[in-house]
Design a protein around this motif. Structure first.
Motif, PDB file in Angstrom:
ATOM      1  N   GLN A  29       0.828  -1.204   0.000  1.00 27.02           N
ATOM      2  CA  GLN A  29       0.000   0.000   0.000  1.00 27.02           C
ATOM      3  C   GLN A  29       0.867   1.260   0.000  1.00 27.02           C
ATOM      4  O   GLN A  29       0.549   2.247  -0.677  1.00 27.02           O
ATOM      5  N   TYR A  30       1.964   1.217   0.751  1.00 27.96           N
ATOM      6  CA  TYR A  30       2.872   2.365   0.769  1.00 27.96           C
ATOM      7  C   TYR A  30       3.522   2.559  -0.594  1.00 27.96           C
ATOM      8  O   TYR A  30       3.654   3.692  -1.076  1.00 27.96           O
ATOM      9  N   GLN A  31       3.923   1.456  -1.232  1.00 26.45           N
ATOM     10  CA  GLN A  31       4.528   1.567  -2.557  1.00 26.45           C
ATOM     11  C   GLN A  31       3.542   2.135  -3.576  1.00 26.45           C
ATOM     12  O   GLN A  31       3.913   2.940  -4.441  1.00 26.45           O
ATOM     13  N   ILE A  32       2.274   1.733  -3.470  1.00 23.32           N
ATOM     14  CA  ILE A  32       1.248   2.267  -4.372  1.00 23.32           C
ATOM     15  C   ILE A  32       1.096   3.768  -4.152  1.00 23.32           C
ATOM     16  O   ILE A  32       1.022   4.548  -5.119  1.00 23.32           O
ATOM     17  N   ALA A  33       1.042   4.178  -2.873  1.00 20.69           N
ATOM     18  CA  ALA A  33       0.902   5.603  -2.572  1.00 20.69           C
ATOM     19  C   ALA A  33       2.101   6.394  -3.073  1.00 20.69           C
ATOM     20  O   ALA A  33       1.956   7.523  -3.564  1.00 20.69           O
ATOM     21  N   SER A  34       3.300   5.808  -2.979  1.00 14.14           N
ATOM     22  CA  SER A  34       4.500   6.498  -3.462  1.00 14.14           C
ATOM     23  C   SER A  34       4.482   6.622  -4.986  1.00 14.14           C
ATOM     24  O   SER A  34       4.918   7.635  -5.545  1.00 14.14           O
ATOM     25  N   GLU A  35       3.969   5.594  -5.644  1.00 19.94           N
ATOM     26  CA  GLU A  35       3.924   5.616  -7.106  1.00 19.94           C
ATOM     27  C   GLU A  35       2.964   6.686  -7.623  1.00 19.94           C
ATOM     28  O   GLU A  35       3.126   7.186  -8.741  1.00 19.94           O
ATOM     29  N   LYS A  36       1.982   7.065  -6.823  1.00 19.56           N
ATOM     30  CA  LYS A  36       1.021   8.081  -7.251  1.00 19.56           C
ATOM     31  C   LYS A  36       1.687   9.437  -7.476  1.00 19.56           C
ATOM     32  O   LYS A  36       1.126  10.300  -8.154  1.00 19.56           O
ATOM     33  N   VAL A  37       2.875   9.646  -6.889  1.00 14.30           N
ATOM     34  CA  VAL A  37       3.604  10.894  -7.136  1.00 14.30           C
ATOM     35  C   VAL A  37       3.899  11.034  -8.626  1.00 14.30           C
ATOM     36  O   VAL A  37       3.796  12.126  -9.202  1.00 14.30           O
ATOM     37  N   ASN A  85       3.691  17.390  -3.992  1.00 15.34           N
ATOM     38  CA  ASN A  85       3.908  17.545  -2.553  1.00 15.34           C
ATOM     39  C   ASN A  85       2.761  16.941  -1.753  1.00 15.34           C
ATOM     40  O   ASN A  85       2.977  16.293  -0.715  1.00 15.34           O
ATOM     41  N   TYR A  86       1.537  17.150  -2.226  1.00 14.62           N
ATOM     42  CA  TYR A  86       0.369  16.607  -1.521  1.00 14.62           C
ATOM     43  C   TYR A  86       0.381  15.083  -1.576  1.00 14.62           C
ATOM     44  O   TYR A  86       0.191  14.407  -0.547  1.00 14.62           O
ATOM     45  N   ALA A  91       1.662   9.742   1.000  1.00 15.87           N
ATOM     46  CA  ALA A  91       2.479   8.523   1.012  1.00 15.87           C
ATOM     47  C   ALA A  91       3.261   8.419   2.321  1.00 15.87           C
ATOM     48  O   ALA A  91       3.399   7.323   2.888  1.00 15.87           O
ATOM     49  N   ASP A  92       3.770   9.556   2.821  1.00 14.67           N
ATOM     50  CA  ASP A  92       4.489   9.542   4.097  1.00 14.67           C
ATOM     51  C   ASP A  92       3.574   9.089   5.228  1.00 14.67           C
ATOM     52  O   ASP A  92       3.999   8.332   6.122  1.00 14.67           O
ATOM     53  N   ALA A  93       2.332   9.559   5.208  1.00 15.20           N
ATOM     54  CA  ALA A  93       1.369   9.145   6.237  1.00 15.20           C
ATOM     55  C   ALA A  93       1.070   7.651   6.114  1.00 15.20           C
ATOM     56  O   ALA A  93       0.942   6.937   7.117  1.00 15.20           O
ATOM     57  N   LYS A  94       0.977   7.160   4.886  1.00 17.14           N
ATOM     58  CA  LYS A  94       0.718   5.743   4.665  1.00 17.14           C
ATOM     59  C   LYS A  94       1.893   4.879   5.154  1.00 17.14           C
ATOM     60  O   LYS A  94       1.686   3.759   5.624  1.00 17.14           O
ATOM     61  N   TYR A  95       3.097   5.413   5.094  1.00 16.97           N
ATOM     62  CA  TYR A  95       4.261   4.675   5.570  1.00 16.97           C
ATOM     63  C   TYR A  95       4.152   4.388   7.067  1.00 16.97           C
ATOM     64  O   TYR A  95       4.594   3.332   7.538  1.00 16.97           O
ATOM     65  N   GLU A  96       3.561   5.311   7.811  1.00 13.54           N
ATOM     66  CA  GLU A  96       3.411   5.097   9.248  1.00 13.54           C
ATOM     67  C   GLU A  96       2.496   3.916   9.532  1.00 13.54           C
ATOM     68  O   GLU A  96       2.638   3.258  10.568  1.00 13.54           O
ATOM     69  N   ASP A  97       1.548   3.642   8.637  1.00 14.89           N
ATOM     70  CA  ASP A  97       0.717   2.440   8.803  1.00 14.89           C
ATOM     71  C   ASP A  97       1.586   1.193   8.781  1.00 14.89           C
ATOM     72  O   ASP A  97       1.356   0.239   9.540  1.00 14.89           O
ATOM     73  N   TYR A  98       2.586   1.208   7.900  1.00 10.38           N
ATOM     74  CA  TYR A  98       3.516   0.074   7.833  1.00 10.38           C
ATOM     75  C   TYR A  98       4.325  -0.033   9.128  1.00 10.38           C
ATOM     76  O   TYR A  98       4.496  -1.137   9.666  1.00 10.38           O
ATOM     77  N   LYS A 225       1.857  13.713  10.274  1.00  9.72           N
ATOM     78  CA  LYS A 225       1.991  13.622   8.820  1.00  9.72           C
ATOM     79  C   LYS A 225       0.655  13.856   8.118  1.00  9.72           C
ATOM     80  O   LYS A 225       0.612  14.438   7.026  1.00  9.72           O
ATOM     81  N   LEU A 226      -0.435  13.419   8.745  1.00  9.74           N
ATOM     82  CA  LEU A 226      -1.754  13.707   8.178  1.00  9.74           C
ATOM     83  C   LEU A 226      -2.032  15.206   8.210  1.00  9.74           C
ATOM     84  O   LEU A 226      -2.595  15.762   7.262  1.00  9.74           O
ATOM     85  N   PHE A 227      -1.630  15.856   9.302  1.00  9.55           N
ATOM     86  CA  PHE A 227      -1.793  17.313   9.407  1.00  9.55           C
ATOM     87  C   PHE A 227      -1.015  18.005   8.294  1.00  9.55           C
ATOM     88  O   PHE A 227      -1.506  18.938   7.646  1.00  9.55           O
ATOM     89  N   HIS A 228       0.211  17.514   8.063  1.00  4.84           N
ATOM     90  CA  HIS A 228       1.039  18.088   7.005  1.00  4.84           C
ATOM     91  C   HIS A 228       0.409  17.851   5.633  1.00  4.84           C
ATOM     92  O   HIS A 228       0.460  18.729   4.761  1.00  4.84           O
TER      93      HIS A 228
END
Length: 392
Positions: A29-37, A85-86, A91-98, A225-228
């Motif tokens: 899931q984190y990799q998918i979120a990172s790929e969205k960049v 950036n958004y 993706a950074d917030a999703k990394y915390e799930d991991y 990270k969600l706030f950011h």
């Protein structure tokens, strides 16, 4: 790490981190979120159009036959960067799930391991007590032969052995269940044998736990990270409320006029174009700004609520671990006194006088204290696992 963490447990934890499907799910899931960049690093599609004049308009230079057009809209300066950036912030917030899932997995593996140790230790104690009861049974049989004890004493000792054997067999089945649970956390065959440490001791001193370490917990970092990400969402919203500029080109094919000879006869038409898209009715963007403000407030409240819960959990785990140490020390004292009482009874047997009812009572007390000792060790390490999850 605690002394109770054997090399075997560390090996199991590393294997779980590498193989656990739930953890792999969060990593994907984190990799998918990172790929969205890369997905948002684009401009709108280029528009192409072709038209054929069914009724050909006549111009001075000839009849128009067909038209070809191309148009490209471009977002305002910084819009694409704001999107990147958004998406990166999400993706950074999703990394915390991991990271959270990894910590929970390590805690689950550790707790399951300590459950196996507890079960194994209890089985060992039961085996020792069954052997002890067999010794008492032999003593009782000898006493019956010389008329110093009744056959009822022998039967009571045998029934007690049966009870302990039943408990041991039940523990064996529970061990297999817990072993399956741990093997599945490691994503391997449920029947794979797991070797656990033979002896666990409560350390003489505990690690210092500070709330400062709790503030760095990934469950709380995620809210930051969600706030950011909401901040980046608002910056993107501001960029999207800006105009869009477009560039285009029209080409019109013109047919020569027959039987006429003049300059530009049949000359094709090429028309460059520039367009601007202006969000005059921008209520949508104002609403999005207000939503972002409210969402930031919600995240602040959620973080404080979660911090309070984690702080309460940490405080309870620390106190429960201290209680486990107190209980262990008390059971150790009680067990020593029970063994002293046992020694007195054995000496009485040597003099020819022994009450096997007292023997059974002392044996039951010893077993109770031994089981309580094991439970105290289990509680100590289970609470330590919770503390490790929260502050390490």
């Amino acid at each position: 790490m605690l002394n109770g963490y054997s090399q075997e447990l560390n090996t199991l934890i590393n294997e779980a981190v590498g193989n656990n499907p739930e953890l792999q799910k969060f990593d994907t899931q984190y990799q998918i979120a990172s790929e969205k960049v890369n997905e948002v690093n684009t401009v709108p599609n280029t528009e192409f159009g072709v038209g054929y004049f069914v009724s050909e308009p006549e111009t001075r230079t000839g009849a128009q036959k067909f038209k070809v057009s191309a148009k490209q809209m471009l977002p305002w300066f910084g819009n694409i960067t704001a999107r990147e950036n958004y998406t990166g912030a999400m993706a950074d917030a999703k990394y915390e799930d991991y990271v959270i899932a990894k910590r929970k997995l390590m805690a689950s593996v550790s707790q399951s391991y300590y459950e196996l140790y507890t079960n194994q230790a209890k089985q060992k104690v039961l085996s020792e007590n069954i052997s002890l009861l067999k010794t008492y049974e032999t003593m009782a049989l000898t006493s019956v032969e010389v008329g110093k004890a009744s056959a009822v004493s022998v039967l009571r000792l045998q029934m007690r052995q049966n009870d302990l054997q039943q408990l041991k067999e039940v523990l064996t089945q529970q061990y297999l269940t817990e072993q399956t649970k741990l093997n599945k956390l490691l994503n391997r065959d449920k029947n794979t044998r797991i070797e656990v440490v033979q002896d666990l001791e409560i350390p003489s001193s505990d690690f210092d736990e500070t709330l400062g370490q709790l503030e760095l917990h990934p469950e709380l970092i995620k809210y930051d990270k969600l706030f950011h990400s909401v901040e980046q969402s608002e910056l993107l919203n501001q960029k999207e409320s800006s105009p869009m500029i477009g560039f285009g080109l029209d080409y019109i094919n013109v047919e020569k006029r027959p039987d006429m000879d003049f300059t530009d006869n049949g000359k094709d038409i090429i028309m460059p174009m520039v367009s601007v898209s202006i969000p005059i009715f921008n209520k949508k963007y104002k609403s999005q700004t207000r939503q972002n403000e409210l969402q930031q407030q919600e995240i602040v409240f959620q973080k404080q609520e979660r911090y309070n819960t984690l702080e309460t959990t940490l405080d309870k785990a620390i106190n429960d671990r201290t209680s486990a140490r107190i209980s262990f020390n008390t059971q150790t004292k009680n067990l020593k006194q029970a063994k002293d009482a046992e020694s007195i009874l054995i000496k009485s047997y040597e003099t020819g006088i022994i009450n096997f009812n007292d023997v059974l009572d002392i044996q039951e007390l010893q077993l109770k204290f031994q089981m309580n000792q094991i439970e105290a060790v289990r509680a100590y390490y289970i609470q330590s696992t919770i503390i490790n999850y929260l502050i390490q």
